[in-house]
Structure formats: C-alpha cells, structure tokens
Design a protein around this motif. Structure first.
Motif, short mmCIF file in Angstrom:
data_model
loop_
_atom_site.label_atom_id
_atom_site.label_comp_id
_atom_site.label_asym_id
_atom_site.label_seq_id
_atom_site.Cartn_x
_atom_site.Cartn_y
_atom_site.Cartn_z
N ARG A 51 1.32 6.47 -6.84
CA ARG A 51 0.18 7.34 -7.15
C ARG A 51 0.60 8.81 -7.04
NH1 ARG A 51 -3.45 6.03 -3.04
NH2 ARG A 51 -2.89 3.90 -3.37
N GLU B 260 0.94 4.00 -2.91
CA GLU B 260 0.66 5.40 -2.60
C GLU B 260 1.77 6.31 -3.13
OE1 GLU B 260 -0.27 8.18 1.28
OE2 GLU B 260 -0.57 6.01 1.40
N ASP C 284 0.83 -1.20 0.00
CA ASP C 284 0.00 0.00 0.00
C ASP C 284 0.87 1.25 0.00
OD1 ASP C 284 -2.57 1.34 0.16
OD2 ASP C 284 -2.02 1.84 2.23
#
Length: 116
Positions: A68, A65, A61
């Motif tokens: 992103r 992130e 994750d």
C-alpha cells in the motif's frame, strides 16, 4: 457346616467383587486422567496452530501495508511527473504558438487586398 461354608463363600465373593470394583474404579480414574491429558494436548496443539495462523496474518498484513505504501509513493511520483510534464508542455507551447498566431492575422489582410 454347610452354612459356614456358604457364608465363607459369600464373604469371598463379596471380597472379590469389592476388589474388582476398587480395581475398576482405579482403572476408570486412570483412564479419566489420560483422557484429560490428551484433551489438554489437543487444546495446546490447536492454540499453537492458531498462533501460527495469527503470525501468518500479521506477516500478510505487513506485506500488504508495504505494498500500500509503495503504491501510494508510486502514485505521488506519477502525479508529480504528470504535473511536471504539463508545466513543460505549457512553457514550451506559447513559444511554438507565437509564430502561428501572426500568420492567420496576415492571411485575412491579404484576402481583403485581393478583392479590392
């Protein structure tokens, strides 16, 4: 006499059976404790595996992130770059188009003077 012997044999057999039953109960209890201990160990191992998987998902994750955020930053940079490129094109286009605009206006005037 025979009855006494039979009674003592019965008592001995009963004592032996009782002792065997007690020993069997102790062994069964020991086995039950061992099984419970092993079940606890299995559950602890499964919990450890789940915690490791959860840590891996948290790491994944975090990576996603960061990616992103990087994509969003690159997208903003691309938008700014395109906007700057358009502004540069727009500011240089009128200077290049200015000499072209009078030439078509002069051409129709020349065409009008030839037929007359």
């Amino acid at each position: 006499r025979l009855r006494r012997w039979a009674a003592s044999v019965k008592a001995a057999v009963a004592t032996g059976l009782a002792a065997a039953a007690v020993k069997a109960k102790l062994l069964a209890d020991k086995e039950e404790r061992e099984i419970q201990k092993l079940v606890v160990q299995v559950i602890e191992k499964q919990m450890t595996k789940l915690e490791m998987k959860l840590r891996n998902f948290e790491d994944l994750d975090s990576v996603l992130e960061r990616e992103r955020d990087e994509i969003a930053r690159a997208r903003r940079e691309m938008i700014v770059s395109k906007a700057a490129s358009k502004v540069a094109t727009m500011t240089s286009a009128p200077a290049a188009a200015a000499p072209v605009a009078p030439a078509p206006a002069a051409a129709p005037a020349a065409a009008t003077t030839q037929p007359a």
